[in-house]
Design an enzyme around this catalytic site. Structure first.
Site, PDB file in Angstrom:
ATOM      1  N   ASN A 168       0.798  -1.226   0.000  1.00  0.00           N
ATOM      2  CA  ASN A 168       0.000   0.000   0.000  1.00  0.00           C
ATOM      3  C   ASN A 168       0.833   1.281   0.000  1.00  0.00           C
ATOM      4  O   ASN A 168       0.435   2.290  -0.577  1.00  0.00           O
ATOM      5  CB  ASN A 168      -0.979   0.007   1.181  1.00  0.00           C
ATOM      6  CG  ASN A 168      -0.280  -0.092   2.520  1.00  0.00           C
ATOM      7  OD1 ASN A 168       0.818  -0.638   2.635  1.00  0.00           O
ATOM      8  ND2 ASN A 168      -0.913   0.424   3.558  1.00  0.00           N
ATOM      9  N   GLY A 244       2.377  -5.622   7.626  1.00  0.00           N
ATOM     10  CA  GLY A 244       1.400  -6.436   6.913  1.00  0.00           C
ATOM     11  C   GLY A 244       0.336  -6.961   7.854  1.00  0.00           C
ATOM     12  O   GLY A 244       0.088  -6.391   8.923  1.00  0.00           O
ATOM     13  N   SER A 245      -0.268  -8.071   7.490  1.00  0.00           N
ATOM     14  CA  SER A 245      -1.389  -8.619   8.254  1.00  0.00           C
ATOM     15  C   SER A 245      -0.907  -9.376   9.493  1.00  0.00           C
ATOM     16  O   SER A 245       0.209  -9.904   9.518  1.00  0.00           O
ATOM     17  CB  SER A 245      -2.199  -9.567   7.377  1.00  0.00           C
ATOM     18  OG  SER A 245      -1.451 -10.742   7.100  1.00  0.00           O
ATOM     19  N   VAL A 248       0.237 -13.133   8.663  1.00  0.00           N
ATOM     20  CA  VAL A 248       1.576 -13.273   8.086  1.00  0.00           C
ATOM     21  C   VAL A 248       2.626 -12.839   9.095  1.00  0.00           C
ATOM     22  O   VAL A 248       3.703 -13.442   9.188  1.00  0.00           O
ATOM     23  CB  VAL A 248       1.691 -12.461   6.774  1.00  0.00           C
ATOM     24  CG1 VAL A 248       3.091 -12.588   6.193  1.00  0.00           C
ATOM     25  CG2 VAL A 248       0.657 -12.922   5.769  1.00  0.00           C
ATOM     26  N   GLY A 249       2.310 -11.832   9.898  1.00  0.00           N
ATOM     27  CA  GLY A 249       3.248 -11.403  10.934  1.00  0.00           C
ATOM     28  C   GLY A 249       3.580 -12.514  11.908  1.00  0.00           C
ATOM     29  O   GLY A 249       4.728 -12.677  12.334  1.00  0.00           O
ATOM     30  N   GLU A 266       4.567  -4.143  12.453  1.00  0.00           N
ATOM     31  CA  GLU A 266       3.505  -3.155  12.244  1.00  0.00           C
ATOM     32  C   GLU A 266       2.402  -3.876  11.502  1.00  0.00           C
ATOM     33  O   GLU A 266       2.510  -4.142  10.310  1.00  0.00           O
ATOM     34  CB  GLU A 266       4.040  -1.955  11.458  1.00  0.00           C
ATOM     35  CG  GLU A 266       3.179  -0.710  11.634  1.00  0.00           C
ATOM     36  CD  GLU A 266       2.130  -0.540  10.560  1.00  0.00           C
ATOM     37  OE1 GLU A 266       1.001  -1.054  10.771  1.00  0.00           O
ATOM     38  OE2 GLU A 266       2.409   0.078   9.536  1.00  0.00           O
ATOM     39  N   CYS A 300      -2.938   0.955   6.928  1.00  0.00           N
ATOM     40  CA  CYS A 300      -3.063   0.252   8.212  1.00  0.00           C
ATOM     41  C   CYS A 300      -3.664   1.149   9.288  1.00  0.00           C
ATOM     42  O   CYS A 300      -4.451   0.696  10.118  1.00  0.00           O
ATOM     43  CB  CYS A 300      -1.690  -0.244   8.667  1.00  0.00           C
ATOM     44  SG  CYS A 300      -0.948  -1.480   7.594  1.00  0.00           S
ATOM     45  N   GLU A 477       8.532   2.475  14.754  1.00  0.00           N
ATOM     46  CA  GLU A 477       9.228   3.050  13.619  1.00  0.00           C
ATOM     47  C   GLU A 477       9.089   4.569  13.707  1.00  0.00           C
ATOM     48  O   GLU A 477       8.287   5.088  14.465  1.00  0.00           O
ATOM     49  CB  GLU A 477       8.631   2.525  12.313  1.00  0.00           C
ATOM     50  CG  GLU A 477       8.783   1.010  12.180  1.00  0.00           C
ATOM     51  CD  GLU A 477       8.338   0.493  10.833  1.00  0.00           C
ATOM     52  OE1 GLU A 477       9.163   0.498   9.908  1.00  0.00           O
ATOM     53  OE2 GLU A 477       7.165   0.103  10.713  1.00  0.00           O
TER      54      GLU A 477
END
Length: 504
Positions: A168, A244-245, A248-249, A266, A300, A477
């Protein structure tokens, strides 16, 4: 329609082809094909059509990228901090020099508008500019141990770090992870999303032009299940920053745990924009529209929930609806104010949420369907959508839709607003609109979120640490907190000859 001034846009809209964009990995400062010769197709979300293909990395490419990064780390780690800062400063200038080319590539792969892409390049350049001031200011501490011992701490770079970048915001996410890692003295391997690989390679090329040693920033293209998983599991990768999601994280964290790599996560968000009864309704409406319809809601930290006091509910929803009606939806290179959804799969996922909401009898105050654009009829577009007065357990309140869908929750007073704001498993960002700063600050204190803004949803910048709590992840971050993620502290204690009689 706005006049076409960017030569990249002009050539693409006339021919449908994109010349001279990189189509391979960047390893050791060179664009190279995959060792297996595998490739993957890249589509323009605004047309729904494939326009080029790029390398798709496998296990051998992962090993090659890591080996190169280990060599690059030894050079970059030992580069004088002031020179590391100069490289990052030159990078910022080069990005602004190439803004038209970078913004074109961002738009044609992500689907966002060209204006948004230009703003992303400027934001990313500012990120490199900010971290250019960091390398010669990363100082340890002295520890008071008495006259017979000298105690010091040293900040050392972790080594090779991986950046798994989402689709994104490829340019800004590249910058916010790679700039602080390079400032700390680490070398970096970037793994961009398979649908948006181009700008990562282009940015790495600019880093090489800015003076970064070969191997200090490599880019590995490919599928997340292959290239991304390979990086996460590689024993020589010391840290992984993933955006990401949550699902997947979890897989990335599991792989990293096998070789004790640290991680920054994140993840998802379902962020509330809270409008208290005393707020400026016009300002809150502007903030809500910007918070959910920028980049077609594919953010996000998007303000995807409007938590509004019942006393201003109708007025605020009407104000947002008027603004939503002014949004033009279309290809990001044709002057529209809202672009495309990044992939057909994501578009269908968003439409499934909307179909479910209609089946449940939810009120669709605006939009609620796929947008068919006459110029680009195969483009992946969705209307800006507003779902009104949803219960707290509604799927569109609880689940991250990741599209231009604003879900409205009506509340009665500040305590009810707090309960609604904290009603999901996420905690990435929140916004509050109120004229009573004391009440807003008290609410901000109690909201479950990594970041809260007041009367300006997108307030702040690279200077402000960013990250989530609970299923929105952990680690920070941006700001100097980001640099700390890429450093380890070494303690040093030395015995010092000591004679009390010798001291004057």
């Amino acid at each position: 329609m706005t006049a076409v001034v960017n030569p990249w846009i002009k050539a693409y809209l006339e021919s449908g082809t994109v010349p001279a964009l990189p189509d391979g990995h960047l390893i050791d400062g060179k664009v190279v094909p995959s060792l297996s010769a595998e490739r993957m197709e890249i589509a323009d979300p605004g047309t729904g059509h494939v326009f080029m293909s790029v390398a798709a990395g496998g296990a051998a490419d992962v090993d090659a990228a890591v080996a190169s990064a280990l060599r690059g780390f030894r050079i970059w780690r030992d580069t004088a901090p002031v020179e590391r800062g100069r490289v990052l400063a030159r990078m910022a200038a080069l990005m602004l020099r190439d803004i038209e080319r970078l913004a074109f590539a961002e738009t044609v792969t992500v689907g966002k508008t060209y204006t948004e892409s230009c703003n992303n390049v400027r934001s990313a350049a500012r990120t490199f500019e900010y971290y250019a001031g960091a390398p010669d200011k990363l100082q340890g501490d002295s520890i008071p141990l008495g006259p017979a011992q000298l105690g010091l701490t040293l900040l050392e770079p972790l080594g090779v770090v991986a950046q798994i970048i989402p689709w994104n915001y490829p340019i800004t996410t590249f910058a916010r992870g790679i700039a602080p890692a390079l400032a700390a003295g680490c070398s970096v391997i970037a793994k961009p999303a398979e649908t948006t690989p181009l700008t990562a390679v282009m940015l790495a090329q600019l880093l090489c032009e800015a003076g970064l040693p070969a191997g200090a920033c490599n880019v590995l293209l490919g599928l997340g299940t292959v290239a991304g998983a390979g990086l996460s599991a590689h024993a020589d990768v010391a840290h992984i920053t993933f955006t990401g999601s949550p699902g997947v994280g979890t897989a990335v964290m599991t792989a990293a745990a096998q070789h004790y790599a640290s991680v920054t996560m994140e993840l998802g968000g379902k962020s509330p924009l809270i409008a208290l009864a005393d707020c400026d309704i016009e300002a809150a409406a502007d903030g809500a529209v910007a918070a959910i319809y920028e980049n077609a809601g594919q953010i996000c930290s998007a303000g995807s929930r409007l938590v509004v006091d019942k006393r201003i509910h109708r007025a605020l929803v009407e104000a947002i609806t008027v603004r939503a009606g002014r949004i033009t939806v279309g290809h990001g290179l044709r002057g529209s104010s809202m672009g495309a959804i990044n992939s057909r799969r994501q578009m269908e996922r968003i439409l499934a949420f909307l179909d479910q909401a209609k089946t449940m009898g939810s009120t669709v105050a605006f939009g609620g369907a796929r947008h068919v654009n006459s110029i680009d009829p195969d483009g992946w577009f969705i209307q800006p959508t507003l779902l009104d007065d949803l219960p707290i357990d509604h799927p569109c309140v609880q689940e991250e839709i990741f599209g231009p869908v604003l879900s409205v929750q009506v509340v009665d007073g500040t305590e009810d607003a707090l309960r609604a704001a904290n009603s999901t498993r996420y905690g990435l960002m929140a916004g509050i609109y109120s004229k009573d700063i004391g009440a807003a600050l008290a609410l901000a204190r109690d909201i479950k979120s990594g970041q809260v803004t007041i009367n300006n949803y997108w307030g702040g910048g690279v200077e402000v640490p960013f990250g989530g709590v609970e299923q929105s992840g952990f680690g920070r971050e941006k700001g100097f907190a980001a640099v700390a993620s890429y450093c380890r502290t070494k303690s040093l204690v030395a015995k010092v000859p000591y004679s009390q009689n010798a001291r004057v």
